[in-house]
Scaffold this motif. Structure first.
Motif, mmCIF file in Angstrom:
data_model
loop_
_atom_site.group_PDB
_atom_site.id
_atom_site.type_symbol
_atom_site.label_atom_id
_atom_site.label_comp_id
_atom_site.label_asym_id
_atom_site.label_seq_id
_atom_site.Cartn_x
_atom_site.Cartn_y
_atom_site.Cartn_z
ATOM 1 N N GLU A 355 0.831 -1.216 0.000
ATOM 2 C CA GLU A 355 0.000 0.000 0.000
ATOM 3 C C GLU A 355 0.859 1.257 0.000
ATOM 4 O O GLU A 355 0.500 2.268 -0.621
ATOM 5 N N ASP A 356 2.002 1.192 0.689
ATOM 6 C CA ASP A 356 2.877 2.361 0.724
ATOM 7 C C ASP A 356 3.471 2.647 -0.652
ATOM 8 O O ASP A 356 3.695 3.815 -1.013
ATOM 9 N N GLU A 359 0.844 4.459 -2.713
ATOM 10 C CA GLU A 359 0.753 5.872 -2.303
ATOM 11 C C GLU A 359 1.958 6.667 -2.805
ATOM 12 O O GLU A 359 1.823 7.802 -3.269
ATOM 13 N N ALA A 360 3.148 6.074 -2.708
ATOM 14 C CA ALA A 360 4.355 6.784 -3.125
ATOM 15 C C ALA A 360 4.333 7.072 -4.627
ATOM 16 O O ALA A 360 4.714 8.164 -5.065
ATOM 17 N N ALA A 362 1.618 7.294 -6.532
ATOM 18 C CA ALA A 362 0.566 8.272 -6.786
ATOM 19 C C ALA A 362 1.029 9.680 -6.429
ATOM 20 O O ALA A 362 0.737 10.649 -7.146
ATOM 21 N N ALA A 363 1.781 9.791 -5.340
ATOM 22 C CA ALA A 363 2.262 11.098 -4.910
ATOM 23 C C ALA A 363 3.212 11.715 -5.919
ATOM 24 O O ALA A 363 3.322 12.942 -6.023
#
Length: 420
Positions: A355-356, A359-360, A362-363
């Motif tokens: 999941e991280d 997110e990374a 996408a960021a």
């Protein structure tokens, strides 16, 4: 096994008739005697004869009686020799290989590397490089690491911002790997602790004394860490092992070059990136070469160490897979190791939860599709892990005091050089 005696072993065979073999390093013909100096992988040996001598760089086999001689290399020489010429050169070397100093320019050396590297001074950095790799492997083997071998042809050029070399792979686009990063992380999910010694390729347009388009990377990755400090501790052991191997296996090369080997502190000093910026009076998102030099001088002066860790680089300057500092999310659990004014190693803790990674990416405005193969490992559970990469040629250049990284590379590849 081959029955020849090496030049460094002559003292062990005093009074015996033995056979040596190598290249004619130097020949000196006097009125009644001729002196033949033969070069093999361990050094030089001398034979004394009344006969004529083959030209320099001829490959010869010499059988003679080992006799003490204060004037001979190593204190012993061969007398009453029988000389067999195995091959003769069709042209002289590009410069005199027997002279104690190298008289050729660097371009001449690189253009004629197969012959030029026979000179003891030009061969010595490569001996130190080989000993360093042996020490790296031995140190990590002791720590329970497994050596792996990962692909150097990859499907995606998404690993870093550096330029990549594209190739035609059976009609499909492919690339030369910039790093084994993705694969060594995956293999940490298999063996927990892995390392690799292999080539990496960077098509960066840097024409400097410290950049190459292909270099040898010493990589390691380890699982079940608390944070980047565990990685730094392993790196310290690897560097200490490399230096110990150089002292043991390449002592003659070190002496020949007059190289000063550093001591590795039991704990290498470390400063946070923000402290490094305060010390140098700069406020940039990365360290400049001038800052690296200043910090190295500071570490030697204030901490008595030629090595310095700089930790906590801004996340904006680190790859997306870098683990942020939980206490300071804008900064990373990443580090560089500076040595004698130059960044030698980059490393840190990686993200380990699937999941991280989503997110990374996408960021940073990147999609998942290009990373599907990489993300497989994290779908199935990965421990907290981290690793580092050390550039072998930079390391050797710093150890030997070479002004140009090409002096520690057998056949360098850069913006201008593709042969020999």
């Amino acid at each position: 096994m081959i029955s020849r005696v090496m030049s460094a072993e002559l003292a062990e065979h005093a009074g015996q008739r033995v056979t040596i073999a190598g290249w004619v390093h130097r020949r000196r013909q006097l009125k009644s005697l001729s002196f033949l100096v033969v070069r093999d992988r361990t050094g030089l040996a001398q034979a004394v004869t009344g006969a004529g001598l083959p030209p320099e760089e001829s490959v010869v086999e010499v059988t003679g009686t080992v006799t003490a001689s204060a004037q001979a290399p190593g204190g012993f020489e061969l007398v009453s020799p029988e000389i067999e010429v195995l091959s003769e050169p069709s042209a002289p070397p590009p410069f005199d290989l027997y002279r104690p100093v190298v008289t050729a320019t660097l371009p001449t050396i690189l253009d004629h590397a197969p012959a030029a590297l026979r000179h003891p001074l030009l061969r010595a950095p490569l001996e130190i490089s080989a000993a360093s790799v042996a020490g790296f492997r031995q140190a990590l083997d002791r720590l329970g690491f497994t050596e792996v071998h990962t692909p150097k042809i990859v499907a995606s050029a998404t690993e870093s911002g550096a330029n990549v070399f594209g190739i035609d792979y059976f009609g499909r686009p492919a690339y030369l790997a910039q790093s084994p990063q993705f694969y060594k992380q995956a293999m940490a999910g298999v063996f927990e602790r892995v390392y690799e010694v292999g080539p990496v390729f960077r098509a960066e347009p840097h024409d400097t004394v410290r950049h190459l388009a292909q270099y040898t990377s010493l990589d390691a990755e380890l699982g079940f860490i608390r944070d980047h400090r565990d990685v730094m501790a392993v790196l310290r052991e690897a560097v200490a092992g490399m230096l110990e191997s150089v002292r043991r296996r390449a002592a003659h090369a070190v002496e020949l070059l007059g190289a000063a080997l550093p001591e590795v502190p039991a704990e290498i000093p470390a400063v946070h990136f923000t402290e490094a910026q305060r010390l140098t009076g700069e406020d940039e998102p990365d360290l400049s070469p001038a800052q690296e030099r200043w910090l190295s001088e500071w570490a030697l002066r204030e901490r008595g160490s030629e090595f310095l860790f700089v930790t906590g680089y801004p996340m904006s300057k680190r790859p997306f897979y870098t683990h942020p500092d939980p206490a300071r999310p804008g900064y990373s659990n990443g580090f560089d190791l500076l040595f004698r004014g130059l960044e030698l190693v980059t490393g840190g803790q990686r993200l380990h939860r699937y999941e991280d990674y989503l997110e990374a990416l996408a960021a940073r405005g990147e999609g998942v599709r290009a990373y599907e193969g990489y993300l497989q490992a994290f779908r199935y559970g990965m421990p907290p892990h981290g690793g580092f990469a050390l550039g072998l040629e930079r390391w050797t250049a710093r150890l030997t005091g070479a002004a140009n990284i090409r002096q520690t590379t057998a056949f360098p590849r850069d913006l201008h050089r593709l042969s020999p």
